[in-house]
Design an enzyme around this catalytic site. Sequence first.
Site, short mmCIF file in Angstrom:
data_model
loop_
_atom_site.label_atom_id
_atom_site.label_comp_id
_atom_site.label_asym_id
_atom_site.label_seq_id
_atom_site.Cartn_x
_atom_site.Cartn_y
_atom_site.Cartn_z
N CYS A 65 0.88 -1.18 0.00
CA CYS A 65 0.00 0.00 0.00
C CYS A 65 0.91 1.22 0.00
CB CYS A 65 -1.00 -0.03 1.15
SG CYS A 65 -0.33 0.09 2.82
N GLY A 66 0.44 2.37 0.44
CA GLY A 66 1.30 3.55 0.42
C GLY A 66 2.53 3.37 1.30
N GLY A 68 2.71 0.34 3.48
CA GLY A 68 2.80 -1.07 3.88
C GLY A 68 2.16 -1.31 5.24
N ASN A 99 10.85 -14.99 12.38
CA ASN A 99 9.43 -14.77 12.69
C ASN A 99 8.49 -15.64 11.88
OD1 ASN A 99 10.72 -11.56 12.42
ND2 ASN A 99 10.19 -12.38 14.42
N HIS A 133 13.31 -19.90 17.83
CA HIS A 133 12.40 -18.98 17.15
C HIS A 133 10.98 -19.58 17.05
CE1 HIS A 133 15.87 -16.59 16.34
NE2 HIS A 133 16.45 -17.57 15.65
#
Length: 148
Positions: A65-66, A68, A99, A133
């Site tokens: 998007c513009g 993110g 992640n 993780h």
Amino acid sequence: MKIAIGSDHAAFFMKEEIRAYLEEQGHEVTDCGTYSPERCDYPVFGERVALAVKAGEAERGVLICGTGVGISLAANKVKGIRAAVCSEPFTARLSRQHNDAQIIAFGARVVGIGMAKMIVDAFLEAEFEGGRHADRVALIGEIENRRG
Ligand code: RB5
């Protein structure tokens, strides 16, 4: 790889370029819209890509998007989805390795097309490292389950 891609109007032209770039590399890309530069609402496309990934129709997602930010916030409302906003490839790579992000997001008003391609490359090339993780990613899921 099967990849779902989506953007709002602010990132329509970048989304078209990134879609073509991914297809050139042999990826199977599902375009979840938007399909024109006409003004639209980023949550619609964040949710579409997130649902495609959640359903297993796509292994990875790309959202633009513009900035993110908005589109990633929307995607992250879908349970089990981890969408990471990145402005450079280092964070994009770590968002996979540490992640286990399934979706990368960035801003068409933030990064140029060259950087956007590097971000996408880094994200798609990296693999989740598991181990400690995995325990931390599981804790994120626990928050979702406890706090709904
Ligand atoms: C649209 O003007 C803009 O708000 C959107 O693309 C995005 O940057 C929101 O986070």
